[in-house]
Enzyme design. Structure first.
Site, mmCIF file in Angstrom:
data_model
loop_
_atom_site.group_PDB
_atom_site.id
_atom_site.type_symbol
_atom_site.label_atom_id
_atom_site.label_comp_id
_atom_site.label_asym_id
_atom_site.label_seq_id
_atom_site.Cartn_x
_atom_site.Cartn_y
_atom_site.Cartn_z
ATOM 1 N N HIS A 1 -7.772 -25.410 -22.486
ATOM 2 C CA HIS A 1 -6.812 -25.692 -21.425
ATOM 3 C C HIS A 1 -6.193 -27.066 -21.600
ATOM 4 C CE1 HIS A 1 -8.045 -22.397 -18.417
ATOM 5 N NE2 HIS A 1 -6.978 -22.079 -19.096
ATOM 6 N N ARG B 1 0.248 -9.779 -21.578
ATOM 7 C CA ARG B 1 -1.098 -9.440 -22.063
ATOM 8 C C ARG B 1 -1.949 -9.062 -20.860
ATOM 9 N NH1 ARG B 1 0.039 -13.877 -25.996
ATOM 10 N NH2 ARG B 1 -0.500 -13.123 -28.064
ATOM 11 N N ARG C 1 1.767 -4.649 -21.931
ATOM 12 C CA ARG C 1 0.881 -4.051 -22.924
ATOM 13 C C ARG C 1 -0.353 -3.511 -22.212
ATOM 14 N NH1 ARG C 1 -1.155 -7.734 -27.786
ATOM 15 N NH2 ARG C 1 -2.520 -8.634 -26.205
ATOM 16 N N GLU D 1 0.757 -3.922 -35.764
ATOM 17 C CA GLU D 1 -0.183 -5.004 -36.091
ATOM 18 C C GLU D 1 -1.286 -4.528 -37.035
ATOM 19 O OE1 GLU D 1 -1.716 -6.644 -32.445
ATOM 20 O OE2 GLU D 1 -2.143 -4.687 -31.567
ATOM 21 N N ASP E 1 -2.128 -10.372 -35.458
ATOM 22 C CA ASP E 1 -3.077 -9.407 -36.013
ATOM 23 C C ASP E 1 -2.601 -8.852 -37.349
ATOM 24 O OD1 ASP E 1 -5.381 -9.270 -34.388
ATOM 25 O OD2 ASP E 1 -4.156 -8.408 -32.792
ATOM 26 N N CYS F 1 6.313 -10.481 -31.346
ATOM 27 C CA CYS F 1 5.720 -11.189 -30.206
ATOM 28 C C CYS F 1 4.501 -12.023 -30.607
ATOM 29 C CB CYS F 1 5.361 -10.219 -29.093
ATOM 30 S SG CYS F 1 4.128 -9.007 -29.562
#
Ligand code: PEP
Ligand code: MG
Length: 756
Positions: A359, A466, A502, A605, A629, A676
């Site tokens: 973070h 996501r 997704r 991917e 990926d 993406c």
């Protein structure tokens, strides 16, 4: 010999300081090999010499250091060849060079092994014998093994500055991981937690009610602190980053920490003890996760735990003066630590632990503060009050830099500021090349769904939501109604723009806390669509929730992750249709809010899919390339494994060739395709992708305006030339260098290195 080896390694590792470790090692090696001397030479790159650092047997006159220039003598030969040299009579060897001021000429037998760490020769270990001696294979292996162990000790010592003293040039800079781009110059401000969970020793209590009251008060005070911190940050950082404080608040909820702590108190433990136990259990769980984003959440849990502990211990926070231009350094820089300090004075951040997913890194990027993370094995006190330069592009940190370096970086820092201004001033313009090729810029969304922040961005839609992220931050699956709320919040904000949601990409590397998995090869395992098709009840609820949330809009697009074969798409399609008819039927009669059939897309991917695009094309509406990926699967390199991190590279010629191939195939098939993965937001990557023909790129908020500005400064002819060169290159570094040079010549160098 193995036992001797282990004993030496143990003693060296236990040595209280580096010099002693070296002397211990040379002494013990000499004894073990029954030889006349053992010495260690260290490389001094600046002066291009190997300098004798420790020896047992090689006697030297007091005075100047003993050194051998790079390229001279048998020592350099071992370094050049990067292999051990075992020479029965070195005095006869053509490369032999007599070390003046020593008794070296007494020796004949020689065994030299290079000390190599991460492919870099750090020094040489040399064993001498006065009579001619050919060392056995076993002895050779023994010295090579010790040299490898010593390499780690030397690398750590070098990082800790232990090799540095006034007349030694061995330390110049430290290497960490780049966390947030930019250059910062300032004085180190070391921050340590005022209380730590570590210092709590277990204590029992027979007053559970009293302890519970104490705990609840501490939680309430922590909540109030967090609220205040988050309000202080309002307007200073994008709201998506502020969402971190909501995550913190969520961790304090009864369902996360509270219930577990209170039930331990009821078993007869003090509040502090119960808190320590529960928080440490959470930390262990997070740290065991494979997903790097979630693993980083262990830091947040520890931070929250220590904040509650501070209130339980009723300690007052000590106010310390932050320097005017300070570089914040901590073992783990946390989001709340950043919020507590005067943000306008923080010019840079160093977090000894952490990675680009921390973070601290996320916040630093959104605040535009340069940051370096993951600096190995160095203690905090080493930095105290030193002057530092932080290079957030390369991950380098300079400590008390010489005036020339300082001056150079001061100039670069000024230029960075100018560049930021220019990018911000053009944020309202469309992303198009100088010759008018328009590129749609979309946002990748996960945690950050709050409207004020999203409304400020000049984007063409959401390219990737996501959906697994909110699932991961809970302790059970969200209900369908809860999911409807989650998705509605996003869909409602973009009524006229596409929102690509997704379906869950959990499993394997991103297990849900409430669906534990143990797999030997999680990245090749039960992940994404594979898991959700095996659990239609989870998939259907999610799709139903997305559809219900989309009622009244026509912006929902559904994207399937980790697809490797056609029947997965057929099966998912069937389930989506089923959900659609169910929701439409439930909706029957409410004609003014019709349910629109969502577009369906598949992520490219898994490389196998590239060869099935024609068969897939009539089953889906669009494709989206997951370059993260795709890189991992094409190169067979685990994207989260630090040991092979140098092999994971989206600029690998094979990855670029396949991206180019995908663009062409989709064009032939007439199917829209976007990218993406991280490459889409990388300045050089975005240029290559546009050159390949991609017209939709989806990225994080930080890169949107940067990519826009870069695109506005290039024309497609230049991009084509760049791409042609990139596709002919053999190594990722060659491609990177070529792009950097090209960008430099177009006045865009400031996006790939420090400066403007
Ligand atoms: C990708 O793989 O490139 C991608 C966008 O998905 P994720 O990073 O979530 O796996
Ligand atoms: Mg992916």
């Amino acid at each position: 010999m193995l036992i001797t080896l282990q004993r030496i390694v143990e003693t060296v590792n236990k040595a209280p300081d580096f010099k002693l470790a070296l002397y211990t090692m040379v002494g013990q090696v000499r004894d073990a090999l029954k030889t006349d001397s053992c010495s260690v030479f260290l490389a001094d790159d600046e002066n291009q010499q190997f300098v004798l650092a420790a020896s047992d047997g090689l006697s030297a006159e007091q005075g100047d250091p003993i050194q051998v220039d790079f390229g001279e003598g048998i020592i350099s030969l071992a370094a050049q060849r990067e292999e051990p040299l075992n020479i029965a009579d070195a005095s006869q060897h053509p490369a032999n060079k007599k070390l003046l001021q020593t008794n070296e000429s007494e020796y004949r037998g020689l065994l030299a092994a290079p000390i190599i760490h991460r492919r870099k020769v750090l020094g040489i270990m040399v064993v001498h014998q006065s009579e001619a001696r050919s060392f056995s294979r076993e002895e050779e292996a023994f010295v090579v093994t010790l040299a490898a162990q010593l390499a780690v000790v030397i690398a750590h010592a070098s990082a800790k500055g232990l090799l540095a003293n006034d007349n030694s040039p061995w330390i110049h800079s430290l290497q960490g991981l780049p966390g947030s781009p930019g250059v910062a110059i300032g004085t180190a401000f070391v921050s340590r937690p005022e209380v730590t969970l570590k210092e709590i020793s277990p204590q029992r209590s027979d007053k559970p009610q009293h302890e519970i009251r104490k705990f609840r008060q501490a939680v309430a005070r922590t909540r109030a602190d967090l609220k205040q911190l988050s309000e202080q940050m309002l307007g200073q950082i994008p709201d998506d980053t502020l969402a971190i404080f909501d995550v913190y608040q969520g961790m304090l909820d009864a369902a996360s920490l509270g219930n577990a702590v209170e039930s331990m108190i009821n078993e007869g433990w003090r509040a502090q003890t119960a808190l320590k136990h529960v928080v440490e259990q959470f930390i262990d769980q997070f740290e065991a996760l494979e997903d790097s984003y979630l693993r980083e959440r262990a830091t947040d849990v520890r931070d929250i735990g220590q904040r509650v502990l501070l209130h339980l211990q009723k300690r007052q926070r000590k106010a310390r003066q932050f320097p005017a231009q300070g570089i914040l350094i901590a073992d783990e820089v946390t989001a709340s630590m950043l919020a507590e300090l005067p943000q306008d004075k923080i010019s840079g951040i160093i977090s000894l632990n952490g990675s680009s997913n921390s973070h601290a890194a996320i916040m630093a990027r959104s605040m535009g503060i340069p940051a370096v993370l993951g600096v190995d094995d160095i203690e905090l006190h080493f930095f105290a009050d030193k002057q530092l330069i932080v290079d957030g592009y390369t991950g380098e940190i300079y400590i008390n830099p010489p005036p020339q370096v300082l001056e150079q970086y001061q100039h670069l820092a000024e230029e960075e500021e100018e560049l930021k201004q220019v990018v911000a001033e053009h944020a309202h313009l469309p992303a198009e090349t100088q010759d008018g090729h328009r590129v749609s810029l979309h946002l990748n969304l996960g945690l950050n769904v709050q409207s004020a922040y999203l409304q400020q961005l000049n984007i063409d839609g959401i390219g990737l939501y996501r959906s697994e992220i909110p699932f991961m931050l809970r302790d059970q699956l969200p209900t369908e109604d809860e999911q409807v709320e989650m998705y509605k919040e996003i869909l409602d904000q973009f009524p006229d723009q596409p929102v690509v949601m997704r379906t869950l990409d959990v499993g394997g590397d991103k297990p849900l806390p409430y669906l534990p998995l143990q797999e030997d090869n999680p990245f090749l395992g039960w992940r994404g669509i594979r898991l959700t098709l095996d659990h239609p009840e989870i998939f259907l609820v999610q799709v139903r929730a997305m559809l219900r949330a989309s009622i009244g809009h026509s912006n929902l697009q559904i994207l399937l992750p980790m697809v490797s074969s056609i029947n997965e798409v057929e099966e998912a399609s069937r389930l989506i249709k089923q959900a659609y008819f169910e929701v439409a039927e439930e909706q029957d009669g409410e004609a003014e809010s019709p349910l629109v059939q969502p577009q369906l897309g598949v992520m490219i991917e898994v490389p196998a899919i590239i060869y099935q695009l024609p068969a897939l094309a009539n089953k889906v509406d669009f494709f989206s390339v997951g370059s993260n990926d795709l890189t991992q699967y094409l190169l067979a390199v685990d994207r989260n494994n630090r040991r092979v991190a140098n092999l994971y590279d989206a600029y690998h010629p094979a990855v670029l060739a396949s991206l180019d191939d995908i663009a062409r195939r989709c064009e032939e098939l007439g199917k829209p395709v976007s990218v993406c993965g991280e490459l889409a937001g990388d300045p050089g990557g975005a240029l290559l992708l546009v050159a390949m023909g991609y017209r939709q790129l989806s990225m994080n908020s930080y890169n949107i305006d940067r990519v826009r500005w870069i695109l506005r400064n290039v024309c497609s002819g230049t991009l084509e030339v760049m791409l042609a060169k990139a596709l002919q290159a053999r190594h990722p570094d060659q491609i990177r260098k070529m792009i950097a040079n090209k960008m430099e010549s177009m006045g865009l160098g400031g996006f790939v290195r420090a400066g403007k």
